[in-house]
Design an enzyme around this catalytic site. Structure first.
Site, PDB file in Angstrom:
ATOM      1  CG  ASN A   1      -3.523   3.981   1.368  1.00 14.98           C
ATOM      2  OD1 ASN A   1      -4.670   4.034   1.809  1.00 14.98           O
ATOM      3  ND2 ASN A   1      -2.835   2.868   1.341  1.00 14.98           N
TER       4      ASN A   1
ATOM      5  CB  SER B   1      -0.919   0.001   1.217  1.00 12.35           C
ATOM      6  OG  SER B   1      -0.157  -0.157   2.382  1.00 12.35           O
TER       7      SER B   1
ATOM      8  CG  HIS C   1      -3.043  -0.862  -3.022  1.00 11.33           C
ATOM      9  ND1 HIS C   1      -3.451   0.378  -2.614  1.00 11.33           N
ATOM     10  CD2 HIS C   1      -3.039  -1.639  -1.903  1.00 11.33           C
ATOM     11  CE1 HIS C   1      -3.680   0.359  -1.315  1.00 11.33           C
ATOM     12  NE2 HIS C   1      -3.441  -0.852  -0.865  1.00 11.33           N
TER      13      HIS C   1
ATOM     14  CD  GLU D   1      -4.470   3.072  -5.369  1.00 12.33           C
ATOM     15  OE1 GLU D   1      -4.479   4.308  -5.438  1.00 12.33           O
ATOM     16  OE2 GLU D   1      -3.985   2.453  -4.411  1.00 12.33           O
TER      17      GLU D   1
HETATM   18  N1  CAA Z   1     -20.530 -13.208  -0.447  1.00  9.88           N
HETATM   19  C1  CAA Z   1     -21.113 -12.501  -1.431  1.00  9.88           C
HETATM   20  N2  CAA Z   1     -21.588 -11.238  -1.259  1.00  9.88           N
HETATM   21  C2  CAA Z   1     -21.467 -10.690  -0.054  1.00  9.88           C
HETATM   22  C3  CAA Z   1     -20.871 -11.363   1.034  1.00  9.88           C
HETATM   23  C4  CAA Z   1     -20.410 -12.688   0.805  1.00  9.88           C
HETATM   24  N3  CAA Z   1     -19.839 -13.400   1.771  1.00  9.88           N
HETATM   25  N4  CAA Z   1     -20.879 -10.547   2.115  1.00  9.88           N
HETATM   26  C5  CAA Z   1     -21.460  -9.418   1.736  1.00  9.88           C
HETATM   27  N5  CAA Z   1     -21.817  -9.481   0.434  1.00  9.88           N
HETATM   28  C6  CAA Z   1     -22.517  -8.475  -0.366  1.00  9.88           C
HETATM   29  C7  CAA Z   1     -23.818  -8.125   0.303  1.00  9.88           C
HETATM   30  O1  CAA Z   1     -24.839  -9.035  -0.056  1.00  9.88           O
HETATM   31  C8  CAA Z   1     -24.068  -6.727  -0.211  1.00  9.88           C
HETATM   32  O2  CAA Z   1     -24.547  -6.802  -1.548  1.00  9.88           O
HETATM   33  P1  CAA Z   1     -25.684  -5.802  -2.082  1.00  9.88           P
HETATM   34  O3  CAA Z   1     -25.049  -4.439  -2.070  1.00  9.88           O
HETATM   35  O4  CAA Z   1     -25.984  -6.313  -3.462  1.00  9.88           O
HETATM   36  O5  CAA Z   1     -26.823  -5.943  -1.117  1.00  9.88           O
HETATM   37  C9  CAA Z   1     -22.659  -6.131  -0.255  1.00  9.88           C
HETATM   38  O6  CAA Z   1     -21.770  -7.258  -0.370  1.00  9.88           O
HETATM   39  C10 CAA Z   1     -22.319  -5.330   0.990  1.00  9.88           C
HETATM   40  O7  CAA Z   1     -22.355  -6.176   2.122  1.00  9.88           O
HETATM   41  P2  CAA Z   1     -23.152  -5.848   3.484  1.00  9.88           P
HETATM   42  O8  CAA Z   1     -24.504  -5.282   3.156  1.00  9.88           O
HETATM   43  O9  CAA Z   1     -23.107  -7.036   4.347  1.00  9.88           O
HETATM   44  O10 CAA Z   1     -22.259  -4.793   4.222  1.00  9.88           O
HETATM   45  P3  CAA Z   1     -22.173  -3.215   4.080  1.00  9.88           P
HETATM   46  O11 CAA Z   1     -23.219  -2.667   3.194  1.00  9.88           O
HETATM   47  O12 CAA Z   1     -22.034  -2.753   5.471  1.00  9.88           O
HETATM   48  O13 CAA Z   1     -20.786  -3.048   3.317  1.00  9.88           O
HETATM   49  C11 CAA Z   1     -18.443  -2.796   3.249  1.00  9.88           C
HETATM   50  C12 CAA Z   1     -19.589  -3.571   3.849  1.00  9.88           C
HETATM   51  C13 CAA Z   1     -18.330  -3.084   1.754  1.00  9.88           C
HETATM   52  C14 CAA Z   1     -17.164  -3.261   3.940  1.00  9.88           C
HETATM   53  C15 CAA Z   1     -18.685  -1.267   3.481  1.00  9.88           C
HETATM   54  O14 CAA Z   1     -18.873  -1.024   4.846  1.00  9.88           O
HETATM   55  C16 CAA Z   1     -17.543  -0.407   2.985  1.00  9.88           C
HETATM   56  O15 CAA Z   1     -17.436  -0.122   1.806  1.00  9.88           O
HETATM   57  N6  CAA Z   1     -16.683   0.056   3.922  1.00  9.88           N
HETATM   58  C17 CAA Z   1     -15.526   0.849   3.618  1.00  9.88           C
HETATM   59  C18 CAA Z   1     -14.373  -0.079   3.344  1.00  9.88           C
HETATM   60  C19 CAA Z   1     -13.164   0.657   2.891  1.00  9.88           C
HETATM   61  O16 CAA Z   1     -13.095   1.875   2.845  1.00  9.88           O
HETATM   62  N7  CAA Z   1     -12.129  -0.128   2.540  1.00  9.88           N
HETATM   63  C20 CAA Z   1     -10.890   0.412   2.127  1.00  9.88           C
HETATM   64  C21 CAA Z   1      -9.961   0.365   3.280  1.00  9.88           C
HETATM   65  S1  CAA Z   1      -8.411   1.067   2.846  1.00  9.88           S
HETATM   66  C22 CAA Z   1      -7.559  -0.203   2.161  1.00  9.88           C
HETATM   67  O17 CAA Z   1      -7.977  -1.328   2.114  1.00  9.88           O
HETATM   68  C23 CAA Z   1      -6.269   0.156   1.545  1.00  9.88           C
HETATM   69  C24 CAA Z   1      -5.094   0.275   2.402  1.00  9.88           C
HETATM   70  O18 CAA Z   1      -4.032   0.225   1.853  1.00  9.88           O
HETATM   71  C25 CAA Z   1      -5.139   0.511   3.854  1.00  9.88           C
END
Ligand code: CAA
Length: 294
Positions: free
Chosen positions: A190, A119, A140, A152
């Site tokens: 990031n 990252s 990424h 990315e």
């Molecule tokens: N199998 C298939 N589909 C699934 C699933 C599974 N096991 N689990 C969840 N899903 C699906 C759900 O059915 C849902 O689909 P729909 O939109 O069609 O209804 C979708 O995925 C979202 O799931 P949830 O409704 O259970 O959960 P949510 O709406 O709370 O979303 C999340 C969860 C996607 C994590 C959301 O909270 C989110 O986007 N959070 C922000 C995450 C983020 O910012 N990540 C980046 C972090 S930074 C990084 O990673 C980089 C770094 O270098 C640090």
């Protein structure tokens, strides 16, 4: 040569997600962990994600079996001789990554593209320890990998246009939306996300608002799926601290400097969701903001 077999080195939180999306994309995947225990744990994460998918009605049992059938776990690097692309998803240690890439450079055929899911570490520096810097890219992914749409794709000054386009097309074939970035610490996401998260901590330190209200502010005021403190706990405070330090080292700008509270929380073992406590206490349902942080 077409990409048919993908190697993933590391089957932790990110590695297991990447191995899963590659198998879902129709590729044969060889995924490696350092020992059988960690391998079992990592493959277990994939199985349980797919099982939840079946319970939610998002994945059919047949599809689950098909995806799992494309995954081969190993503790050996030698298996990567069969891979057309190898993505390294291990701890953010320069030395560990250099050693791995040098070993892979000896094992893999000339056409194999090397990718790093780092990252914030330098793609150029990693590429330069191999004899295939022209076939070395950053890829990424974002957490949780099976759900987050973005990848990315990062080029160093040494990456060839052919290798870059191949990696870009590969990311697309996984159902991701790739974006192009050059090799600057933190790439695109990031670079913008880390100062925002650090600023939320500074706002808390300055008494601008509470953990719950700052989170609610960004969730309801900006439509973000998670507020900054929930996201910090989700990413891991140790991980964020580590990334911020690398970015500060690269840019020497205050916006990347870790606030004292983040450092103290990491020292205290408050690493977020994975350790049970961070800005929230996860032993309670629903998780409650931690008292006494400032
Ligand atoms: N199998 C298939 N589909 C699934 C699933 C599974 N096991 N689990 C969840 N899903 C699906 C759900 O059915 C849902 O689909 P729909 O939109 O069609 O209804 C979708 O995925 C979202 O799931 P949830 O409704 O259970 O959960 P949510 O709406 O709370 O979303 C999340 C969860 C996607 C994590 C959301 O909270 C989110 O986007 N959070 C922000 C995450 C983020 O910012 N990540 C980046 C972090 S930074 C990084 O990673 C980089 C770094 O270098 C640090």
């Amino acid at each position: 040569m077409d990409i048919k077999t993908v190697g993933v080195v590391g089957c932790g939180l990110m590695g297991s997600g990447i191995a899963q999306v590659c198998a879902e994309g129709g590729y044969k995947v060889i995924v490696r962990e350092v020992n059988e225990d960690l391998l079992k744990k990592g493959l277990g994460k994939i199985e349980s994600f797919l099982t939840k998918g079946v319970e939610k009605g998002k994945v059919t049992p047949e599809r689950k079996a098909e995806v799992l059938g494309r995954l081969e776990g190993t503790t050996s690097l030698e298996k990567f001789a069969a891979c057309d692309i190898v993505i390294v998803v291990v701890v953010e240690s320069v030395q560990v990554k250099h050693d791995l890439y040098q070993a892979l450079d000896r094992i893999c055929p000339a056409h194999t593209i090397f990718a790093s899911n780092t990252s914030s570490l330098s793609i150029t520096e990693m590429a330069a320890v191999t004899k295939r810097a022209d076939r070395f890219v950053g890829m990424h992914f974002f957490n949780p990998v099976p759900l987050m749409k973005l990848t990315e794709v990062v080029r160093s000054p040494l990456t060839s246009p052919e290798a870059f386009e191949k990696a870009f097309a590969f990311a697309k074939s996984l159902g991701k939306t790739p974006i192009r970035a050059t090799d600057r610490s933190g790439f695109i996401v990031n670079r913008l996300l880390v100062p925002y998260l650090l600023d939320a901590i500074r706002a808390l330190e300055e008494g601008v608002g509470s953990i719950a209200h700052i989170d609610e502010g960004m969730r309801l005021g900006c439509g973000y799926p998670m507020g900054p403190f929930t996201l910090l706990d989700f990413v891991g405070l140790d991980t964020t601290y580590y990334i911020a330090n690398i970015m500060f080292d690269e840019f020497r700008e205050k916006r990347f400097a870790s606030p004292p509270l983040l450092k103290r929380m990491v020292q205290a073992g408050l690493h977020g969701k994975k350790s049970g406590k961070g800005f929230y206490d996860y032993s309670q349902d629903p998780p409650q903001p931690m008292a006494g942080l400032v």
